[in-house]
Write a protein that holds these residues in place. Structure first.
Motif, PDB file in Angstrom:
ATOM      1  N   VAL A 199     -40.394  38.315  -4.048  1.00 33.23           N
ATOM      2  CA  VAL A 199     -40.880  37.496  -5.297  1.00 33.23           C
ATOM      3  C   VAL A 199     -40.299  36.313  -5.581  1.00 33.23           C
ATOM      4  O   VAL A 199     -38.913  36.033  -5.183  1.00 33.23           O
ATOM      5  CB  VAL A 199     -40.695  38.536  -6.645  1.00 33.23           C
ATOM      6  CG1 VAL A 199     -39.074  38.475  -6.992  1.00 33.23           C
ATOM      7  CG2 VAL A 199     -41.243  38.154  -7.799  1.00 33.23           C
ATOM      8  N   MET A 200     -41.293  35.395  -6.092  1.00 29.40           N
ATOM      9  CA  MET A 200     -40.602  33.971  -6.335  1.00 29.40           C
ATOM     10  C   MET A 200     -41.313  33.675  -7.854  1.00 29.40           C
ATOM     11  O   MET A 200     -42.258  33.229  -8.241  1.00 29.40           O
ATOM     12  CB  MET A 200     -41.513  33.066  -5.440  1.00 29.40           C
ATOM     13  CG  MET A 200     -41.060  33.152  -3.972  1.00 29.40           C
ATOM     14  SD  MET A 200     -41.917  32.404  -2.876  1.00 29.40           S
ATOM     15  CE  MET A 200     -40.883  32.213  -1.178  1.00 29.40           C
ATOM     16  N   PRO A 201     -39.998  33.974  -8.586  1.00 32.77           N
ATOM     17  CA  PRO A 201     -40.431  33.980 -10.223  1.00 32.77           C
ATOM     18  C   PRO A 201     -40.991  32.544 -10.858  1.00 32.77           C
ATOM     19  O   PRO A 201     -41.449  32.697 -11.922  1.00 32.77           O
ATOM     20  CB  PRO A 201     -39.238  34.275 -10.683  1.00 32.77           C
ATOM     21  CG  PRO A 201     -38.253  35.019  -9.745  1.00 32.77           C
ATOM     22  CD  PRO A 201     -38.713  34.394  -8.373  1.00 32.77           C
ATOM     23  N   GLU A 202     -40.681  31.479 -10.208  1.00 37.78           N
ATOM     24  CA  GLU A 202     -41.269  30.146 -10.756  1.00 37.78           C
ATOM     25  C   GLU A 202     -42.717  30.074 -10.658  1.00 37.78           C
ATOM     26  O   GLU A 202     -43.338  29.283 -11.264  1.00 37.78           O
ATOM     27  CB  GLU A 202     -40.543  29.009  -9.716  1.00 37.78           C
ATOM     28  CG  GLU A 202     -39.173  28.832  -9.760  1.00 37.78           C
ATOM     29  CD  GLU A 202     -38.627  27.626  -9.016  1.00 37.78           C
ATOM     30  OE1 GLU A 202     -38.275  26.589  -9.322  1.00 37.78           O
ATOM     31  OE2 GLU A 202     -38.531  27.990  -7.648  1.00 37.78           O
ATOM     32  N   GLY A 203     -43.367  30.715  -9.671  1.00 34.47           N
ATOM     33  CA  GLY A 203     -44.757  30.707  -9.537  1.00 34.47           C
ATOM     34  C   GLY A 203     -45.273  29.572  -9.386  1.00 34.47           C
ATOM     35  O   GLY A 203     -44.774  28.450  -8.579  1.00 34.47           O
ATOM     36  N   PHE A 204     -46.378  29.282 -10.086  1.00 32.24           N
ATOM     37  CA  PHE A 204     -47.170  27.952  -9.896  1.00 32.24           C
ATOM     38  C   PHE A 204     -46.213  26.448 -10.175  1.00 32.24           C
ATOM     39  O   PHE A 204     -46.555  25.455  -9.971  1.00 32.24           O
ATOM     40  CB  PHE A 204     -48.627  27.964 -10.531  1.00 32.24           C
ATOM     41  CG  PHE A 204     -49.512  28.773  -9.791  1.00 32.24           C
ATOM     42  CD1 PHE A 204     -49.842  28.486  -8.613  1.00 32.24           C
ATOM     43  CD2 PHE A 204     -50.232  29.632 -10.273  1.00 32.24           C
ATOM     44  CE1 PHE A 204     -50.570  29.357  -7.669  1.00 32.24           C
ATOM     45  CE2 PHE A 204     -51.100  30.821  -9.707  1.00 32.24           C
ATOM     46  CZ  PHE A 204     -51.066  30.403  -8.198  1.00 32.24           C
ATOM     47  N   LYS A 205     -45.342  27.149 -11.304  1.00 31.01           N
ATOM     48  CA  LYS A 205     -44.565  25.916 -12.046  1.00 31.01           C
ATOM     49  C   LYS A 205     -43.654  25.609 -10.946  1.00 31.01           C
ATOM     50  O   LYS A 205     -43.252  24.506 -10.711  1.00 31.01           O
ATOM     51  CB  LYS A 205     -43.801  26.494 -13.021  1.00 31.01           C
ATOM     52  CG  LYS A 205     -44.465  27.009 -14.278  1.00 31.01           C
ATOM     53  CD  LYS A 205     -43.673  27.368 -15.366  1.00 31.01           C
ATOM     54  CE  LYS A 205     -42.613  28.385 -14.918  1.00 31.01           C
ATOM     55  NZ  LYS A 205     -43.302  29.768 -14.908  1.00 31.01           N
ATOM     56  N   GLY A 206     -43.338  26.219  -9.797  1.00 29.18           N
ATOM     57  CA  GLY A 206     -42.346  25.606  -8.897  1.00 29.18           C
ATOM     58  C   GLY A 206     -43.075  25.123  -7.606  1.00 29.18           C
ATOM     59  O   GLY A 206     -42.764  24.034  -7.168  1.00 29.18           O
ATOM     60  N   ILE A 207     -44.071  25.761  -7.169  1.00 30.67           N
ATOM     61  CA  ILE A 207     -44.889  25.167  -6.048  1.00 30.67           C
ATOM     62  C   ILE A 207     -45.766  24.111  -6.307  1.00 30.67           C
ATOM     63  O   ILE A 207     -45.848  23.234  -5.324  1.00 30.67           O
ATOM     64  CB  ILE A 207     -45.798  26.382  -5.424  1.00 30.67           C
ATOM     65  CG1 ILE A 207     -46.223  26.046  -4.102  1.00 30.67           C
ATOM     66  CG2 ILE A 207     -47.092  26.607  -6.426  1.00 30.67           C
ATOM     67  CD1 ILE A 207     -46.986  27.366  -3.694  1.00 30.67           C
ATOM     68  N   GLY A 208     -45.968  23.912  -7.547  1.00 28.19           N
ATOM     69  CA  GLY A 208     -46.789  22.505  -7.933  1.00 28.19           C
ATOM     70  C   GLY A 208     -45.794  21.489  -8.748  1.00 28.19           C
ATOM     71  O   GLY A 208     -46.454  20.676  -9.237  1.00 28.19           O
TER      72      GLY A 208
END
Length: 356
Positions: free
Chosen positions: A217-226
């Motif tokens: 799981v990558m909890p940052e979601g779109f906040k992290g990837i974008g």
């Protein structure tokens, strides 16, 4: 075309690992020791029970080398025949539907034989991923891998999947939790299911963990990837700690994972928010090459990656009701986040260059 057989997730057959076997080299010829000699031997004759070397006993020079070369060519031909036979058998099973998927749609054979083979050149040759601490992932039983997220496109999750698949001593498979957007995109939806990914919801994650799977799981979601390039390697908020609650209910360890190198593959210098709203996507990235160079601008930069799996954080010592304790979830979430951030800084200090 026949339909694939769907097996229950907790069926013992679904836990079998059909990893490709490794072909061992042929054993060297064993030469027998010379036995009792009844008398002198003629020139070029071997003692009883002993075989002459290839270059002795009347053979022309180079005959032994020719034999070795012929043996190597024969072994290569047999290897190609085996691969061809395996490929034809794989196609036959695909056509007849004689293969298995679990209730989430995971096709282990397709993942091992095709999807991993397609990702491996990107992993090994393009990003040249270095893996550390893979031994921190348990050899058996469930575990939750929590990683940072970056890179504009979610290539970091795929590279993490290859790292676990290819480097773990027990040959384990990583089941990633993906955002809703993944499962509404044509083609991507089907491939994600086949590769073992599932919707990022607590129910699915807990079922996978209780079944003894490795879940990512990558909890940052779109906040992290974008996030903008100027905020690279600065972790965003980890949500409300839902992943900690899931790990507590399943009683599995949490393995922090830090990924360096993904931030620079698409340096995001801008975001066309209006266009993103029109297209119904979280963001529309503007990079130094995209969209200015068209399709060529979508090619990621060949950065050098490092993926490090940290020391696992056990959860089996907590009572079942601990999953409802908000303070405990907050503390564990903060502990995981701080461990990932600290490791990121350490890896960045050790890195010689973005590309080497």
């Amino acid at each position: 075309m026949a339909d694939a057989k769907v097996i229950p997730f907790d069926d013992d057959r679904s836990r079998a690992r059909r990893r490709p076997g490794r072909v061992d080299g042929e054993a060297a010829a064993v030469r027998a020791l010379p036995g009792p000699q009844a008398g002198p031997q003629e020139p070029g004759e071997a003692p009883e029970g002993r075989r002459l070397p290839d270059d002795v006993g009347g053979r022309e020079d180079g005959a032994g080398a020719s034999s070795s070369a012929g043996g190597a060519e024969g072994a290569g031909a047999r290897g190609w025949e085996r691969r061809l036979a395996g490929g034809l058998a794989f196609l036959r099973r695909r056509i007849t539907g004689d293969y298995e998927v679990d209730e989430f749609g995971y096709d282990e054979e397709l993942t091992d034989q095709v999807l991993m083979s397609l990702l491996r050149p990107l992993y090994e040759k393009y990003f040249r991923v270095e893996v550390k601490g893979v031994e921190n992932i348990p050899a058996e039983g469930g575990a939750l891998i929590v990683a940072n997220h970056s890179g504009t496109l979610p290539l970091d999750g795929l590279m993490m999947q290859v790292a676990v698949h290819d480097h773990h001593p027990a040959g384990r498979h990583l089941r990633l939790l993906a955002a809703d957007l993944v499962f509404v995109l044509p083609v991507v939806n089907e491939l994600a299911r086949k590769a073992g990914h599932t919707l990022a919801c607590a129910e699915d994650a807990e079922r996978l963990l209780r079944a003894g799977e490795i879940v990512g799981v990558m909890p940052e979601g779109f906040k992290g990837i974008g996030k903008p390039f100027g905020e690279r390697y600065k972790l965003q908020r980890f949500g409300r700690g839902g992943f900690v609650s899931t790990a507590l209910r399943a009683g599995v360890p949490i393995v922090p994972c830090s990924i360096v190198g993904a931030e620079e593959i698409y340096p995001m210098i801008g975001n066309a928010r209006t266009l993103a709203r029109v297209l119904g996507i979280p963001y529309f990235p503007l990079t130094p090459t995209f969209p200015w160079l068209g399709p060529l601008g979508a090619l990621p930069l060949p950065t050098k990656w490092t993926i490090q799996f940290g020391e696992p954080i056990p959860t089996d010592s907590y009572a079942p009701e601990a999953a409802e304790d908000p303070m405990l979830m907050f503390n564990l979430t903060d502990q995981v986040r701080e461990q990932i951030q600290h490791t990121l800084y350490k890896l960045l200090v050790q890195r010689r260059s973005v590309f080497f």
